[in-house]
Write a protein that holds these residues in place. Structure first.
Motif, short mmCIF file in Angstrom:
data_model
loop_
_atom_site.label_atom_id
_atom_site.label_comp_id
_atom_site.label_asym_id
_atom_site.label_seq_id
_atom_site.Cartn_x
_atom_site.Cartn_y
_atom_site.Cartn_z
N HIS A 311 0.87 -1.18 0.00
CA HIS A 311 0.00 0.00 0.00
C HIS A 311 0.91 1.23 0.00
CE1 HIS A 311 -3.38 -2.64 0.86
NE2 HIS A 311 -2.67 -3.18 1.84
N PRO A 312 1.19 1.79 -1.19
CA PRO A 312 2.21 2.84 -1.30
C PRO A 312 1.88 4.10 -0.53
CG PRO A 312 0.99 2.59 -3.37
CD PRO A 312 0.60 1.44 -2.50
N GLU A 313 0.58 4.41 -0.38
CA GLU A 313 0.23 5.64 0.32
C GLU A 313 0.58 5.57 1.81
OE1 GLU A 313 -3.19 2.81 0.71
OE2 GLU A 313 -1.77 3.41 -0.89
N MET A 314 0.70 4.35 2.35
CA MET A 314 1.04 4.19 3.77
C MET A 314 2.41 3.56 3.98
SD MET A 314 -2.64 2.91 5.38
CE MET A 314 -2.85 1.57 4.20
N HIS A 315 3.06 3.18 2.89
CA HIS A 315 4.38 2.52 2.96
C HIS A 315 4.34 1.25 3.80
CE1 HIS A 315 5.62 6.31 1.25
NE2 HIS A 315 5.37 6.96 2.37
N ILE A 316 3.28 0.47 3.64
CA ILE A 316 3.17 -0.77 4.40
C ILE A 316 2.80 -1.94 3.50
CG2 ILE A 316 2.45 0.43 6.51
CD1 ILE A 316 -0.41 -0.62 5.98
N LEU A 329 10.90 -6.97 4.03
CA LEU A 329 12.25 -6.44 3.88
C LEU A 329 13.29 -7.56 3.85
CD1 LEU A 329 11.90 -3.38 6.26
CD2 LEU A 329 12.20 -3.29 3.78
N LEU A 330 13.13 -8.54 4.71
CA LEU A 330 14.08 -9.66 4.74
C LEU A 330 14.09 -10.44 3.43
CD1 LEU A 330 13.85 -11.38 8.25
CD2 LEU A 330 15.85 -10.28 7.23
N MET A 331 12.92 -10.58 2.82
CA MET A 331 12.80 -11.37 1.59
C MET A 331 13.01 -10.54 0.33
SD MET A 331 12.46 -14.43 2.55
CE MET A 331 13.49 -14.02 3.96
N ALA A 340 12.09 0.31 -0.23
CA ALA A 340 12.60 -0.39 0.95
C ALA A 340 12.86 0.58 2.09
CB ALA A 340 13.86 -1.16 0.59
N GLU A 341 13.45 1.72 1.80
CA GLU A 341 13.72 2.71 2.85
C GLU A 341 12.44 3.27 3.44
OE1 GLU A 341 16.50 3.67 4.38
OE2 GLU A 341 17.46 2.02 3.29
N ALA A 342 11.42 3.48 2.60
CA ALA A 342 10.14 3.99 3.09
C ALA A 342 9.47 2.97 4.00
CB ALA A 342 9.23 4.35 1.92
N VAL A 343 9.53 1.70 3.62
CA VAL A 343 8.94 0.63 4.45
C VAL A 343 9.68 0.53 5.78
CG1 VAL A 343 8.56 -1.86 4.62
CG2 VAL A 343 8.07 -0.66 2.47
N GLN A 346 8.74 3.43 8.04
CA GLN A 346 7.41 3.27 8.61
C GLN A 346 7.42 2.20 9.72
OE1 GLN A 346 4.71 5.23 7.79
NE2 GLN A 346 3.83 4.26 9.62
N LEU A 347 8.20 1.14 9.51
CA LEU A 347 8.32 0.10 10.52
C LEU A 347 8.90 0.67 11.82
CD1 LEU A 347 8.45 -2.74 11.70
CD2 LEU A 347 10.51 -3.16 10.33
N LEU A 348 9.96 1.43 11.70
CA LEU A 348 10.59 2.02 12.89
C LEU A 348 9.65 3.01 13.57
CD1 LEU A 348 14.22 2.55 11.54
CD2 LEU A 348 13.44 0.82 13.18
N LYS A 349 8.95 3.80 12.78
CA LYS A 349 7.99 4.77 13.31
C LYS A 349 6.90 4.07 14.12
CE LYS A 349 5.13 8.73 11.83
NZ LYS A 349 3.82 8.32 12.38
#
Length: 457
Positions: A311-316, A329-331, A340-343, A346-349
């Motif tokens: 879902h590009p609008e949410m980077h998830i 990310l691992l795969m 990848a950087e955006a995902v 968002q994960l860290l956030k």
């Protein structure tokens, strides 16, 4: 009469009784905690009535911290009671790893995980729990194999276990979720143990036996998977007499949405991981056509995962849980570095803000999120998560009397279980920085690259 042995033990009781009248019944109840007494186990001893008596429950192992003895004689006093362990010894000669650092909280978590795994591994099997179910779940095995095989030499256990998985396979490649076979819930992360166990046994011990012995069965299971895919994405198979449910993650903390498209996404990522392992095993054994086929299949699958679940609008990906994001990310699912950087951002956030630096994964997610943190050198993030004292977390268990890890973050049901022990490799591969080299497995060559962590000297 109630006795507290101070920590959970897998094994049996050994009790000396004073003289009792013939026929006196002793009800010996075993509990791993005092909150969920509905799951207790019971031995019944009937006195012979000839002086002092002794009972050792050798015919059936229990898992317990507390023993409660009930009898119709209120004046009866127990002379002596012991708990005898049937589990990997704390000083086993096949012990492969020990850990200690300057943070006693992290040491306590490591030691609890290690002791838990010792309670779950005995008599040639590894089980989900030693009392309520005592079954060889593939999901529990996948989540803890890297930790268990780092801590001890258990290659014989895996040889025995893999024979059960091979025996449980149907001619069309279908597998149950547990071996020896029994109808339970799970998903591909459970029956995919038939691929992950041989590869990890090779990585950790340099032992090729399982790969060579079961390569045909591994490919047959993947053929079963392929028949249940649509646009390369595995679809839920129906419940039958061999298995029920169809899970992605399992037993995540309350408030983490692991249903819906997360199930399909997580399972698709797991199949991608299996295809990568199969490619490596095919190259290692000289089956180059198979290696090319697995690599092409994985490339097409990864592209389909991105199309279906990003879902590009949410980077998830999917629901955006830490498992959804970390597994993608691992795969290498993101098609470019910007995505990848955006995902990752968002994960860290979400880890910091949405989940308040607490663990937010379950049985499947713990080892995956751990592996991602190791790869990305997110050592302070993981250390912060592990140092949380409240729910959900490992210290929350310890602060509430745990000596072994629980089945669920809130302590429901079993208090000695194999759900969350995949965290164990973080202590060795991140803090100590010792990682195996797939090119020279069994630690013939390995990498030493410690990841500094705030608060550890």
């Amino acid at each position: 009469m109630q006795f507290d042995f101070g920590r959970t033990v897998t094994g049996w009781s050994q009790i000396d009784f004073p003289p009792m009248p013939e026929g006196t019944e002793m009800f010996i109840h075993y509990l791993d905690n005092l909150q969920s007494t509905e799951y207790e186990e019971t031995d019944i001893y009937v006195a012979r009535g000839k002086g002092k008596e002794h009972f050792t429950s050798r015919f059936h192992a229990h898992s317990f911290r507390y023993v409660s003895i009930q009898t119709a004689n209120p004046d009866l006093q127990i002379t002596k009671i012991k708990a005898r362990a049937l589990q990997i010894s704390a000083v086993d000669p096949k012990e492969g790893a020990t850990f200690e650092c300057s943070d006693p909280r992290l040491n306590a978590i490591h030691d609890m995980v290690k002791y838990t795994l010792s309670c779950l591994t005995f008599s040639g099997y590894m089980v989900d729990c030693p009392h309520l179910e005592r079954m060889g779940y593939g999901g529990d095995g996948n989540s803890s194999t890297m930790t268990l095989q780092t801590l001890w030499d258990v290659r014989d256990t895996y040889r025995n276990w893999m024979k059960s998985w091979s025996d449980a396979m149907e001619p069309d490649g279908e597998l149950p979720y547990v071996a020896p076979a029994f109808r339970t819930g799970g998903g591909p992360y459970w029956n995919g143990f038939i691929i992950k166990a041989p590869w990890r046994t090779y990585l950790n011990y340099g032992d090729r036996y399982l790969i060579v012995e079961y390569c045909i069965k591994m490919k047959r299971w993947l053929e079963f998977i392929e028949r249940n895919c649509k646009d390369y994405i595995l679809q839920p198979w129906p419940d039958n007499e061999r298995h029920t449910w169809f899970l992605g993650d399992w037993l995540a903390p309350e408030g983490v949405d692991i249903k819906g498209e997360s199930v399909l996404h997580v399972n698709a990522c797991f199949i991608s991981e299996c295809l990568y392992d199969m490619e490596q095993m095919a190259l290692m054994t000289g089956h180059y056509d198979d290696a090319r086929r697995f690599a092409e299949w994985r490339q097409n699958l990864n592209a389909s995962i991105h199309r279906h679940f990003y879902h590009p609008e949410m980077h998830i990906y999917a629901k955006g849980t830490p498992l959804d994001q970390a597994y993608a990310l691992l795969m290498d699912i993101p098609p470019d570095s910007a995505t990848a950087e955006a995902v990752k951002a968002q994960l860290l956030k979400d880890c910091h803000e949405k989940y308040r630096d607490h663990i937010a994964v379950g049985l499947v997610g713990v080892p995956v999120f751990t592996e991602w943190c190791i790869k990305e050198r997110e050592t302070d993030l993981m250390a912060t998560i592990l140092r949380q004292e409240d729910y959900p977390g490992y210290l929350h268990m310890i602060n509430n009397g745990a000596t072994t890890t629980w089945e669920s973050w809130d302590g429901h049901r079993s208090h000695v279980h194999n759900c969350y022990n995949g965290i164990g490799i973080w202590f060795y591969q991140a803090l100590a920085g010792i990682r195996p080299d797939p090119e020279q497995p069994g630690y013939k060559h390995f990498f030493i690259d410690p990841q500094p962590c705030e608060g550890i000297s």
